[in-house]
Motif scaffolding. Structure first.
Motif, PDB file in Angstrom:
ATOM      1  N   UNK A 167     -15.536  26.451 -18.090  1.00 39.25           N
ATOM      2  CA  UNK A 167     -16.306  27.697 -18.098  1.00 39.25           C
ATOM      3  C   UNK A 167     -17.756  27.468 -17.684  1.00 39.25           C
ATOM      4  N   UNK A 168     -18.353  26.379 -18.195  1.00 40.74           N
ATOM      5  CA  UNK A 168     -19.774  26.130 -17.924  1.00 40.74           C
ATOM      6  C   UNK A 168     -20.018  25.454 -16.579  1.00 40.74           C
ATOM      7  N   UNK A 169     -19.139  24.545 -16.180  1.00 40.10           N
ATOM      8  CA  UNK A 169     -19.350  23.817 -14.913  1.00 40.10           C
ATOM      9  C   UNK A 169     -18.070  23.808 -14.084  1.00 40.10           C
ATOM     10  N   UNK A 170     -17.617  24.976 -13.629  1.00 46.68           N
ATOM     11  CA  UNK A 170     -16.352  25.029 -12.870  1.00 46.68           C
ATOM     12  C   UNK A 170     -16.410  24.258 -11.557  1.00 46.68           C
ATOM     13  N   UNK A 171     -17.585  24.223 -10.927  1.00 44.84           N
ATOM     14  CA  UNK A 171     -17.706  23.558  -9.628  1.00 44.84           C
ATOM     15  C   UNK A 171     -17.480  22.051  -9.758  1.00 44.84           C
ATOM     16  N   UNK A 172     -17.864  21.479 -10.895  1.00 43.85           N
ATOM     17  CA  UNK A 172     -17.754  20.024 -11.081  1.00 43.85           C
ATOM     18  C   UNK A 172     -16.315  19.526 -11.055  1.00 43.85           C
ATOM     19  N   UNK A 173     -15.343  20.412 -11.273  1.00 42.94           N
ATOM     20  CA  UNK A 173     -13.941  19.989 -11.290  1.00 42.94           C
ATOM     21  C   UNK A 173     -13.427  19.643  -9.897  1.00 42.94           C
ATOM     22  N   UNK A 174     -14.240  19.911  -8.863  1.00 42.88           N
ATOM     23  CA  UNK A 174     -13.884  19.494  -7.504  1.00 42.88           C
ATOM     24  C   UNK A 174     -14.387  18.090  -7.203  1.00 42.88           C
ATOM     25  N   UNK A 175     -15.296  17.574  -8.022  1.00 45.64           N
ATOM     26  CA  UNK A 175     -15.884  16.257  -7.782  1.00 45.64           C
ATOM     27  C   UNK A 175     -14.899  15.150  -8.120  1.00 45.64           C
ATOM     28  N   UNK A 176     -15.111  13.989  -7.523  1.00 45.84           N
ATOM     29  CA  UNK A 176     -14.329  12.795  -7.832  1.00 45.84           C
ATOM     30  C   UNK A 176     -15.083  11.956  -8.844  1.00 45.84           C
ATOM     31  N   UNK A 177     -14.394  11.515  -9.888  1.00 43.10           N
ATOM     32  CA  UNK A 177     -15.036  10.755 -10.971  1.00 43.10           C
ATOM     33  C   UNK A 177     -14.137   9.610 -11.396  1.00 43.10           C
ATOM     34  N   UNK A 178     -14.734   8.642 -12.143  1.00 43.93           N
ATOM     35  CA  UNK A 178     -13.941   7.643 -12.841  1.00 43.93           C
ATOM     36  C   UNK A 178     -13.334   8.328 -14.066  1.00 43.93           C
ATOM     37  N   UNK A 179     -12.037   8.224 -14.202  1.00 37.77           N
ATOM     38  CA  UNK A 179     -11.343   9.035 -15.202  1.00 37.77           C
ATOM     39  C   UNK A 179     -11.496   8.461 -16.604  1.00 37.77           C
ATOM     40  N   UNK A 180     -12.458   9.004 -17.334  1.00 33.47           N
ATOM     41  CA  UNK A 180     -12.677   8.696 -18.740  1.00 33.47           C
ATOM     42  C   UNK A 180     -12.838  10.026 -19.478  1.00 33.47           C
ATOM     43  N   UNK A 181     -12.429  10.057 -20.736  1.00 37.89           N
ATOM     44  CA  UNK A 181     -12.551  11.312 -21.482  1.00 37.89           C
ATOM     45  C   UNK A 181     -14.008  11.733 -21.575  1.00 37.89           C
ATOM     46  N   UNK A 182     -14.918  10.763 -21.682  1.00 40.13           N
ATOM     47  CA  UNK A 182     -16.342  11.072 -21.815  1.00 40.13           C
ATOM     48  C   UNK A 182     -16.881  11.844 -20.613  1.00 40.13           C
TER      49      UNK A 182
END
Length: 321
Positions: A167-182
């Motif tokens: 809800x707060x940062x929908x755009x960030x879900x398109x980014x590539x990240x190192x997959x950690x829960x944090x």
């Protein structure tokens, strides 16, 4: 208020440096051992699950339904954990949306393990303490509802985290990240809520296991007709407690691991993290088929029959009491 990016970036940089070193050939044998243990565990769980599917009686009795659920849950948990472990070693970035889905299943299956222990202990408690009402209270419908409730309760915390971030940062879900829960969390209160859920889950499960154990011990001492079955249930619940302690250790170690990532040398952190993966994530999952499968007189002969690829001359019969 969002979690500062600087601390997250520093932690990620440390993890990257550690795993670059860990990709060294000197440590390849440790990773091979971890992969082989995972493959062995998945094979044993699948074979045990096939054994439970092979007879209608195993598909109908609630305790075997719960055992089958535990096998499936442990298998998914190990496969997801190994996948995350290998992705971290390879410094593999994936879309945040995909990471959120993986973390959802990883966190949910992890909590499932403890809650499933509690439900299985309650089933044994009802069987020993209320034998005349056991079939009325514990049946296929109640077992299925219990499993649904387990998944709902286990996923509640991580679903809230993902929805809040979405809800707060929908755009960030398109980014590539190192997959950690944090990397899914964006506010400090989410960490506090996660700690609160941890305390609630394992305090509740511990209380249930102690309650069921004490009552089963009382029945074992007072009712001579149920003495053997009560003692068996008593030993099983004690093993539940042992498994629960291993689950609790993973949360304690996770806090220590994050501190070591910032304060310790890469060699020390790498070795401790590897031991954490083997003895806290894999070991409890190895115990499940041993505790509930090989100790069961009805399941054990069938399991060995299928493990030997049907080479035995006579297929054993199944008698379940």
């Amino acid at each position: 208020m969002t979690i500062p990016n600087d601390s997250t970036d520093d932690s990620s940089l440390i993890h990257q440096q550690i795993f670059v070193v860990e990709g060294n050939a000197r440590h390849t044998s440790k990773h091979v051992i971890g992969v082989l243990l995972t493959v062995l565990l998945v094979y044993i769980n699948c074979l045990m699950f096939h054994t439970l599917l092979s007879k209608p009686v195993f598909r109908e009795l609630p305790r075997y339904i719960l055992f089958a659920h535990m096998l499936c849950n442990d298998t998914f948990q190990v496969l997801i954990s190994m996948s995350l472990y290998l992705m971290t070693l390879g410094l593999q970035k994936i879309p945040k949306a995909l990471c959120a889905l993986i973390v959802l299943f990883a966190a949910t299956t992890f909590y499932n393990a403890a809650l499933n222990l509690a439900v299985m202990s309650l089933e044994r408690y009802v069987a020993i303490c209320f034998p005349l009402r056991h079939s009325e209270i514990v049946n296929q419908k109640s077992a299925s509802l219990s499993i649904c409730f387990i998944w709902f309760l286990s996923s509640l915390n991580i679903v809230i985290d993902i929805l809040y971030s979405l809800i707060l940062t929908p755009v960030s879900f398109k980014d590539s990240i190192f997959c950690l829960r944090e990397r899914i969390l964006i506010s400090p209160w989410q960490l506090d809520m996660a700690e609160g859920f941890n305390i609630f889950f394992f305090t509740t499960v511990t209380a249930i296991l102690i309650f069921t154990y004490v009552n089963v011990v009382i029945v074992a001492r007072s009712a001579s007709s149920q003495k053997d079955s009560a003692k068996k249930a008593q030993r099983t619940i004690l093993l539940h407690l042992g498994q629960l302690l291993l689950c609790v250790n993973s949360f304690i170690y996770g806090t220590i691991e994050r501190a070591l990532a910032m304060a310790s040398s890469s060699d020390l952190f790498r070795d401790l993290r590897y031991l954490n993966f083997l003895f806290v994530l894999l070991l409890p999952r190895c115990l499940s088929p041993l505790i509930y499968g090989l100790r069961d007189d009805a399941v054990r002969p069938l399991f060995f029959y299928y493990a030997s690829f049907g080479s035995r001359k006579v297929k054993p019969s199944v008698t379940v009491h």
